[in-house]
Design a protein around this motif. Sequence first.
Motif, PDB file in Angstrom:
ATOM      1  N   ASP A 238       0.794  -0.984  -0.080  1.00  0.00           N
ATOM      2  CA  ASP A 238       0.008   0.033   0.016  1.00  0.00           C
ATOM      3  C   ASP A 238       0.777   1.251   0.089  1.00  0.00           C
ATOM      4  O   ASP A 238       1.722   1.484   0.997  1.00  0.00           O
ATOM      5  N   GLY A 239       1.004   1.865  -1.135  1.00  0.00           N
ATOM      6  CA  GLY A 239       2.018   2.846  -1.243  1.00  0.00           C
ATOM      7  C   GLY A 239       1.974   3.690  -2.649  1.00  0.00           C
ATOM      8  O   GLY A 239       1.053   3.390  -3.531  1.00  0.00           O
ATOM      9  N   ASP A 240       3.178   4.235  -2.986  1.00  0.00           N
ATOM     10  CA  ASP A 240       3.302   4.978  -4.246  1.00  0.00           C
ATOM     11  C   ASP A 240       3.306   3.854  -5.663  1.00  0.00           C
ATOM     12  O   ASP A 240       3.873   3.002  -5.240  1.00  0.00           O
ATOM     13  N   THR A 241       2.507   4.271  -6.430  1.00  0.00           N
ATOM     14  CA  THR A 241       2.360   3.391  -7.677  1.00  0.00           C
ATOM     15  C   THR A 241       3.652   3.279  -8.373  1.00  0.00           C
ATOM     16  O   THR A 241       4.045   1.927  -8.626  1.00  0.00           O
ATOM     17  N   LYS A 242       4.166   4.166  -8.809  1.00  0.00           N
ATOM     18  CA  LYS A 242       5.293   4.160  -9.432  1.00  0.00           C
ATOM     19  C   LYS A 242       6.645   3.373  -8.872  1.00  0.00           C
ATOM     20  O   LYS A 242       7.279   2.606  -9.388  1.00  0.00           O
ATOM     21  N   THR A 243       6.555   3.665  -7.387  1.00  0.00           N
ATOM     22  CA  THR A 243       7.549   2.937  -6.628  1.00  0.00           C
ATOM     23  C   THR A 243       7.316   1.311  -6.668  1.00  0.00           C
ATOM     24  O   THR A 243       8.240   0.622  -6.824  1.00  0.00           O
ATOM     25  N   PHE A 244       6.389   1.038  -6.517  1.00  0.00           N
ATOM     26  CA  PHE A 244       5.721  -0.568  -6.743  1.00  0.00           C
ATOM     27  C   PHE A 244       6.057  -0.955  -8.072  1.00  0.00           C
ATOM     28  O   PHE A 244       6.665  -1.944  -8.146  1.00  0.00           O
ATOM     29  N   LEU A 245       5.559  -0.387  -9.076  1.00  0.00           N
ATOM     30  CA  LEU A 245       6.109  -0.775 -10.444  1.00  0.00           C
ATOM     31  C   LEU A 245       7.569  -0.861 -10.948  1.00  0.00           C
ATOM     32  O   LEU A 245       7.727  -1.579 -11.792  1.00  0.00           O
ATOM     33  N   GLY A 246       8.170   0.008 -10.125  1.00  0.00           N
ATOM     34  CA  GLY A 246       9.628   0.008 -10.209  1.00  0.00           C
ATOM     35  C   GLY A 246      10.514  -1.026  -9.620  1.00  0.00           C
ATOM     36  O   GLY A 246      11.815  -1.106  -9.729  1.00  0.00           O
ATOM     37  N   ASP A 247       9.792  -1.884  -8.789  1.00  0.00           N
ATOM     38  CA  ASP A 247      10.541  -2.578  -7.875  1.00  0.00           C
ATOM     39  C   ASP A 247      10.425  -4.324  -8.405  1.00  0.00           C
ATOM     40  O   ASP A 247       9.212  -4.719  -8.126  1.00  0.00           O
TER      41      ASP A 247
END
Length: 257
Positions: A216-225
């Motif tokens: 549960d957090g920033d979308t771009k951070t998730f997609l970049g991990d």
Amino acid sequence: MSVRCENLSFKKDGKTIFDNLNFEIRDGEKIVLLGLNGSGKTTLLKLLNALCFPTSGSYFMGETEITKKSFSKDFEKSFRGKCAKLFQNFDAMFFCKSIGEDMEFTPNVLGLDEVKKRALVEAEYFGLANRLDEFAFNLSGGERQRVALSCVFAVRPELLLLDEPTSALDPYWVGRLSEKIACYAGSVITATHNLSMASELGSRAIVMKDGHIIYDGDTKTFLGDKNRLIAAGLVHSHSHTHPDGSSHEHFHTHDFY
């Protein structure tokens, strides 16, 4: 419209669909809901739309707890004006002889103002203003999905729930939808498999797996991990070994369309 879910669990036919979910949604927030099929996304949207109710835990819209007991006829009418849902099977949303009447149907039932204006505004945005007299099932799948989107946006709810809203849209209309969501005054939760557009559909990602929230957090951070993506089952990796003995790893993203 702010939303708060506390220790939310739902079981059906003895099977746990999701368990002990805790999250809050701020007024005007745009959220993308991600996860594999069967992770609980659609059921969660149904619960937020009060089409089912939690087995345990609490769901608050503003300061009002939404329960089966609270759903009198008057309360339901008020609730439906504040919360509207695009169904994954959007063809289930058409009842009338023309798409213009379909767009006006829910605002009329709810007694909302400027019904025809609401319908026309959405029809114009979604490129349907010259098709209002046509029967929904004479249109293509992408056109019908735009009709369904027009229907829910015409309600102008404070909480808008969109279940796979890009599944039948071509890239131009996916872009137009993302622009509309970004500018929308209310809160929007969009469940999607379209990872390539996820960051455009919501700046905050809630990711589900096996009935639990795992991110549960920033979308771009998730997609970049890549490790988080693999853990969520949304990408897979495999290695190739070359004749010279060298190897490299590939990552494949699943958009499911």
